[in-house]
Design a protein around this motif. Sequence first.
Motif, PDB file in Angstrom:
ATOM      1  N   ALA A 147       0.854  -1.210   0.000  1.00  0.00           N
ATOM      2  CA  ALA A 147       0.000   0.000   0.000  1.00  0.00           C
ATOM      3  C   ALA A 147       0.883   1.251   0.000  1.00  0.00           C
ATOM      4  O   ALA A 147       0.612   2.217  -0.735  1.00  0.00           O
ATOM      5  CB  ALA A 147      -0.922  -0.008   1.219  1.00  0.00           C
TER       6      ALA A 147
ATOM      7  N   THR B 262      -7.095  -4.616   3.498  1.00  0.00           N
ATOM      8  CA  THR B 262      -6.591  -3.564   2.611  1.00  0.00           C
ATOM      9  C   THR B 262      -7.744  -2.847   1.912  1.00  0.00           C
ATOM     10  O   THR B 262      -8.845  -3.379   1.819  1.00  0.00           O
ATOM     11  CB  THR B 262      -5.691  -4.176   1.511  1.00  0.00           C
ATOM     12  OG1 THR B 262      -6.469  -5.114   0.763  1.00  0.00           O
ATOM     13  CG2 THR B 262      -4.490  -4.873   2.107  1.00  0.00           C
TER      14      THR B 262
ATOM     15  N   VAL C  11      -4.725   0.453   5.375  1.00  0.00           N
ATOM     16  CA  VAL C  11      -4.545  -0.960   5.761  1.00  0.00           C
ATOM     17  C   VAL C  11      -4.781  -1.092   7.260  1.00  0.00           C
ATOM     18  O   VAL C  11      -4.315  -0.260   8.042  1.00  0.00           O
ATOM     19  CB  VAL C  11      -3.117  -1.473   5.418  1.00  0.00           C
ATOM     20  CG1 VAL C  11      -2.969  -2.944   5.768  1.00  0.00           C
ATOM     21  CG2 VAL C  11      -2.795  -1.238   3.949  1.00  0.00           C
TER      22      VAL C  11
END
Length: 413
Positions: A334, A364, A383
């Motif tokens: 991410a 996520t 996340v």
Amino acid sequence: MAVNGSTIREVEVLVASPGRTFVTLRITTEDGVVGLGDATLNGRELSVAAYLRDHVAPMLVGRDAHRIEDTWQLLYRGVYWRRGPVTMTAISAVDVALWDIKARVAGLPLYQLLGGASRGGLLAYAHATGHDTPALIDSVRQSLDEGFRAVRVQTAVPGLDHVYGVPAAPSSSGVYDYEPAVRGEGPTVDDWDTRAYLRYVPGVFEAVRNEFGPELPLLHDAHHRLTPRDAAQLGKSLEPFDLFWLEDVTPADNQEALRLVRQHTTTPLAIGEVLTSVWDYQTLIREQLIDFVRSSVAHAGGITSLRRILDYAGMYQIRSGMHGATDISPVGQAAAMHLALAIHNFGIQEYMKHSAVSLEAFRTSFTFTDGYLHPGDEPGLGVEYVDEVAERHEYVRAYLPVNRLKDGTVHDW
Ligand code: KDG
Ligand code: MG
């Protein structure tokens, strides 16, 4: 130091093996804002966990979470011992966790704090692999069916039993996960023969091009196993197949090796998943010996440091191609996506999907649509770490494979 809402109250190092091992740093402020950082160093995970737990965490408690640059310099310059993957992975985790906190406090997705989106989405490449060319072609087709618009091609080599990037046994799933085949006492052994590889690979790319046509971006990873001369030969022999990049052709320790490769081939070169600082790239960038920077946010000192490397690279028309194999945790992936969306000199993003069990432990919000990734618009990285799931998957020691020549000599893996 006076305590206010953004003072760091707690620093936790979380080690778990949900599908594979991840080390995650969780920093919590007095206000209860939580930031996550990926501290996973594949095959040497506990060294970073100890570095963070025993040496870094005590320095962080009581500091202002918003002072990201100062904290980075403190952990880099302030300890005297610089660079190296253990130190830089630890710094990365702290840096990313602090950026996560800052963005959550701002109520913005992290990419907005990095300058906002420079594009709508990130072209991602898949991994395709096969024990023979028909299996490889099926694997490329499967990636295209999943929506990918760029594919990395790895192949078995006749005469070699276990080769990097190819599953240990013929498997219809074609999955190769960088998790050692055998967890436990020691590494598994791959085998290697450069001449057999150099003879075989061009024919594989010819077959893939013939099947899928000229448009599809194709990539290949030589994984540090060639001499500069061998690498030059490989690059030349792949020129007719117009690769998007040829990765890690020589061991990354020696930047000068790329000079010889560059003089002999126009195949684009990518390097650097084991490089951890701007100093590792100094010659490569200044002399324009490469086309893509492969370092990850998780190993090259976090967003703060990788952005420095990529800004420097951008001055020389060199673009990003951040490492995104499954040993980069969903937190690290991410973070890569936020940075990649914001920078100008984005190239491509590696995207190896995590297993279902890994994704239960990390919730996520990034998306993959029609071949393009997007980090999503949740505040921070987007996340969440799910303790209840991670705690069910205790740490299991695991090793990356080692590579040996036919006579038993250890070779680069
Ligand atoms: O931990 C090492 C792996 O992530 C690496 O071998 C994967 O080379 C790799 C790649 O290009 O994804
Ligand atoms: Mg690689």
